[in-house]
Design a protein around this motif. Structure first.
Motif, PDB file in Angstrom:
ATOM      1  N   ASP A  47     -14.954 -52.519 -28.278  1.00 38.74           N
ATOM      2  CA  ASP A  47     -16.479 -53.284 -28.181  1.00 38.74           C
ATOM      3  C   ASP A  47     -15.867 -54.790 -28.398  1.00 38.74           C
ATOM      4  OD1 ASP A  47     -17.090 -53.140 -30.464  1.00 38.74           O
ATOM      5  OD2 ASP A  47     -19.293 -52.512 -29.889  1.00 38.74           O
ATOM      6  N   CYS A  48     -14.583 -55.139 -29.079  1.00 35.05           N
ATOM      7  CA  CYS A  48     -14.428 -55.959 -29.851  1.00 35.05           C
ATOM      8  C   CYS A  48     -13.710 -56.690 -29.085  1.00 35.05           C
ATOM      9  CB  CYS A  48     -13.737 -56.759 -30.588  1.00 35.05           C
ATOM     10  SG  CYS A  48     -12.658 -58.039 -31.589  1.00 35.05           S
ATOM     11  N   SER A  49     -14.572 -58.323 -28.244  1.00 33.96           N
ATOM     12  CA  SER A  49     -14.006 -59.472 -27.165  1.00 33.96           C
ATOM     13  C   SER A  49     -13.126 -60.369 -27.830  1.00 33.96           C
ATOM     14  CB  SER A  49     -15.176 -59.708 -26.388  1.00 33.96           C
ATOM     15  OG  SER A  49     -15.797 -58.422 -25.582  1.00 33.96           O
ATOM     16  N   LEU A  50     -12.833 -60.678 -28.691  1.00 31.71           N
ATOM     17  CA  LEU A  50     -11.771 -61.524 -29.444  1.00 31.71           C
ATOM     18  C   LEU A  50     -12.236 -61.718 -30.907  1.00 31.71           C
ATOM     19  CD1 LEU A  50     -10.638 -64.470 -28.791  1.00 31.71           C
ATOM     20  CD2 LEU A  50     -13.174 -65.208 -29.606  1.00 31.71           C
ATOM     21  N   ILE A  51     -10.790 -62.013 -31.249  1.00 28.24           N
ATOM     22  CA  ILE A  51     -10.617 -62.141 -32.898  1.00 28.24           C
ATOM     23  C   ILE A  51     -10.178 -63.513 -32.783  1.00 28.24           C
ATOM     24  CG2 ILE A  51      -9.253 -61.850 -34.804  1.00 28.24           C
ATOM     25  CD1 ILE A  51      -8.782 -58.714 -33.353  1.00 28.24           C
ATOM     26  N   ILE A  52     -11.273 -64.465 -34.155  1.00 25.51           N
ATOM     27  CA  ILE A  52     -10.761 -65.531 -34.530  1.00 25.51           C
ATOM     28  C   ILE A  52      -9.622 -65.346 -36.012  1.00 25.51           C
ATOM     29  CG2 ILE A  52     -11.751 -67.527 -35.241  1.00 25.51           C
ATOM     30  CD1 ILE A  52     -14.143 -68.065 -33.712  1.00 25.51           C
ATOM     31  N   LEU A  53      -8.493 -65.323 -35.906  1.00 25.22           N
ATOM     32  CA  LEU A  53      -7.432 -64.956 -37.063  1.00 25.22           C
ATOM     33  C   LEU A  53      -6.941 -66.417 -37.556  1.00 25.22           C
ATOM     34  CD1 LEU A  53      -6.443 -63.519 -38.545  1.00 25.22           C
ATOM     35  CD2 LEU A  53      -4.299 -63.144 -36.803  1.00 25.22           C
ATOM     36  N   ASP A  54      -7.362 -66.878 -39.061  1.00 25.51           N
ATOM     37  CA  ASP A  54      -6.737 -68.033 -39.775  1.00 25.51           C
ATOM     38  C   ASP A  54      -5.210 -67.396 -40.001  1.00 25.51           C
ATOM     39  OD1 ASP A  54      -6.087 -70.717 -41.267  1.00 25.51           O
ATOM     40  OD2 ASP A  54      -6.988 -69.503 -42.696  1.00 25.51           O
ATOM     41  N   ILE A  55      -4.541 -68.148 -40.005  1.00 27.16           N
ATOM     42  CA  ILE A  55      -2.471 -68.384 -41.056  1.00 27.16           C
ATOM     43  C   ILE A  55      -3.231 -67.336 -42.690  1.00 27.16           C
ATOM     44  CG2 ILE A  55      -0.712 -68.846 -40.719  1.00 27.16           C
ATOM     45  CD1 ILE A  55      -0.850 -70.261 -38.627  1.00 27.16           C
TER      46      ILE A  55
END
Length: 233
Positions: A47-55
């Motif tokens: 149920d994850c719709s988006l991942i915000i990922l830092d480099i």
């Protein structure tokens, strides 16, 4: 309810992003390291719709995390970078990132990207003409509602952008598009357009859908112009 996973070691920024995400009625989950982010993503894959990922992360870098996510999931990934270096952006897009934001960004811009990516991924309005819900070609089925592609009955594991690219070309089979036209239609922005970026996406997509990637059947190159989906497929 949509879950958004934020993977960033900047705790203050995470707090602000979490607050913004929750104000839009999404569930926000925070991880301050790559390993923690991968664990949370794995536990919430359904149920994850988006991942915000830092480099820049303290253990695994964002590219390593993205690579591991793409081994099992097509969830949209919005990458964050403190650099304005275009090479980082192009590299991340080639690895399967769906969008990029350079710090410092406004929270309004962040949420606009979040809404756009989630809307594309979850298909909020799946009721449409049956002819466009499913596209069927020789050996290939594209389910635009559930975002599933099968080749001879075997599911092809595509990233979000790879699916968007294939669906766009297949929906306009026989039509020729330049690389610039493809980028504008699929990415809907021009901030990181690059010919080699499109070529890389096409190459990766062909490896996943073509019986013989060296001699493509579905996505054909029109020399000196761009690409078209085989009208006879």
């Amino acid at each position: 309810m949509n879950k958004v996973i934020v993977i960033d070691d900047d705790k203050e920024l995470c707090f602000l992003m979490k607050k913004c995400v929750e104000q839009e009625n999404y569930i926000a989950m925070i991880a301050n390291s790559g390993a923690e982010g991968l664990r949370i993503a794995s536990e919430n894959s359904d149920d994850c719709s988006l991942i915000i990922l830092d480099i820049m992360l303290p253990d695994l870098d964002g590219f390593q995390v993205l690579q591991k996510i793409r081994q099992t999931s097509n969830v949209p990934v919005l990458m964050l970078t403190a650099k304005s270096d275009e090479e980082d952006k192009v590299f991340g897009l080639r690895m399967g990132a769906d969008d990029y934001l350079t710090k410092l960004f406004s929270l309004n811009e962040l949420m606009a990207r979040v809404h756009s990516l989630i809307r594309r991924y979850t298909q909020f309005n799946p009721v449409s003409c049956p002819d466009t819900d499913t596209l069927t070609f020789q050996g290939m089925t594209i389910d635009n509602v559930n975002r599933i592609v099968e080749i001879n009955g075997i599911r092809a594991e595509l990233t979000g952008k790879e699916f968007d690219l294939l669906s766009f070309l297949a929906s306009n089979k026989g039509s020729i598009f330049t690389k610039k036209q493809i980028y504008n239609q699929v990415w809907e922005e021009e901030y990181a357009f690059d010919d080699s970026n499109i070529m890389s996406f096409i190459s990766k997509l062909r490896k996943k859908i073509e019986p013989d990637p060296e001699h493509p059947f579905y996505i054909l190159t029109v020399r000196g112009i761009g690409y078209r989906f085989n009208g006879e497929a």
